[in-house]
Write an enzyme that holds these catalytic residues in place. Structure first.
Site, mmCIF file in Angstrom:
data_model
loop_
_atom_site.group_PDB
_atom_site.id
_atom_site.type_symbol
_atom_site.label_atom_id
_atom_site.label_comp_id
_atom_site.label_asym_id
_atom_site.label_seq_id
_atom_site.Cartn_x
_atom_site.Cartn_y
_atom_site.Cartn_z
ATOM 1 N N GLY A 75 0.814 -1.206 0.000
ATOM 2 C CA GLY A 75 0.000 0.000 0.000
ATOM 3 C C GLY A 75 0.843 1.249 0.000
ATOM 4 C CB THR A 76 4.499 1.857 -0.098
ATOM 5 O OG1 THR A 76 4.644 1.169 1.148
ATOM 6 C CG2 THR A 76 5.415 3.075 -0.106
ATOM 7 C CG HIS A 135 -4.457 11.614 3.917
ATOM 8 N ND1 HIS A 135 -4.946 11.928 2.668
ATOM 9 C CD2 HIS A 135 -4.720 10.295 4.092
ATOM 10 C CE1 HIS A 135 -5.489 10.859 2.119
ATOM 11 N NE2 HIS A 135 -5.356 9.845 2.954
ATOM 12 C CE LYS A 139 -1.257 9.951 1.777
ATOM 13 N NZ LYS A 139 -0.561 8.647 1.785
ATOM 14 C CB THR A 146 -6.612 7.463 -2.371
ATOM 15 O OG1 THR A 146 -6.152 6.341 -1.629
ATOM 16 C CG2 THR A 146 -8.096 7.300 -2.683
#
Length: 250
Positions: A75-76, A135, A139, A146
């Site tokens: 998911g990186t 976010h 982050k 996304t």
């Protein structure tokens, strides 16, 4: 199932806990201070590795998994066009990877709505699209992976958009370009909003994550699905297989 965790920040710890709750065994945990463990027998025995790290390390971590012969769920985000290199390696049988910018089931439904909305709005040029993501302050990449995926899929489905850009003082392209803006505040798990605005009204689609638990659950589900498969896969392909649909996800 034997699972290796690569990247042991907050997401890595949450994924490990959730995997154990579902009856899986964590056979290796690799972080920045023990990368030599990629060569360990314990790591090589893993059925799947789940990799959530930082943009600078993501590509190298996945390559280490490939060298060890361990399929990897990652998911990186933020390592750019190198994902195409990884896809090519998988096509040549040199690795197995399921990569997604977001493992939340809700977000993947949201992506499907985004594509459908863009196709509808092609007939209504008075409406202009915008994307905004928010976010937590930890982050590093922006826009979020996304948001980039949402932007690329909107542009692909909406012929009036020439492309997407991140608004800055220096960069405001001419023409019909989709703006994608980012906000970093507090401990926000993730909010993505797609807005279509005209001079008279607007239509807004928003997905808000309550916590990181949905991402972790999706990652563990992806690991369970990936075990025994070979090649390059997406979250959409996994969900299409699980739900026995061919057009809803991709």
């Amino acid at each position: 199932m034997k699972i290796a965790i690569v990247g042991y920040g907050r997401m890595g710890r949450l994924i490990a806990d959730m995997a154990r709750e579902r009856g899986h065994e964590i056979v290796a945990v690799i972080d920045v201070d023990n990368r030599a463990d990629f060569l360990s027998e314990a790591f090589r025995e893993a059925d799947v590795a789940i990799e959530f790290s930082v943009p600078a390390a993501g590509y190298d971590n996945i390559m280490e998994c490939f060298r060890a012969g361990v399929p990897v769920v990652s998911g990186t985000t933020g390592f750019g066009n190198r994902l195409a290199e990884l896809r090519e390696l998988c096509a040549r049988g040199e690795g197995t990877l399921l990569h997604s910018t977001n493992f939340s089931i809700g977000v993947n439904v949201f992506r499907a709505l985004n594509r459908y909305m863009a196709r509808i709005m092609a007939d209504f040029p008075a409406y202009r699209p915008f994307i905004r993501e928010t976010h937590h302050i930890h982050k590093l990449d922006h826009p979020s992976g996304t948001a980039v995926t949402l932007a690329e899929e909107l542009v692909e489905s909406y012929p009036r958009a020439e492309g997407w850009y991140e608004p800055t003082v220096e960069r405001r392209p001419e023409g019909a370009w989709l703006p994608v803006s980012s906000v970093r505040e507090g401990e926000v798990a993730g909010i993505h909003t797609i807005k279509w605005e005209s001079d008279t009204d607007w239509i807004e689609l928003t997905h808000s994550a309550k916590s990181r638990a949905g991402f972790a659950a999706g990652a563990v589900t992806a690991a369970e699905w990936l075990a025994g498969r070979k090649g390059f896969f997406t979250m959409g392909e996994m969900l299409s297989d699980i739900t026995h649909t061919s057009n809803l996800f991709r």
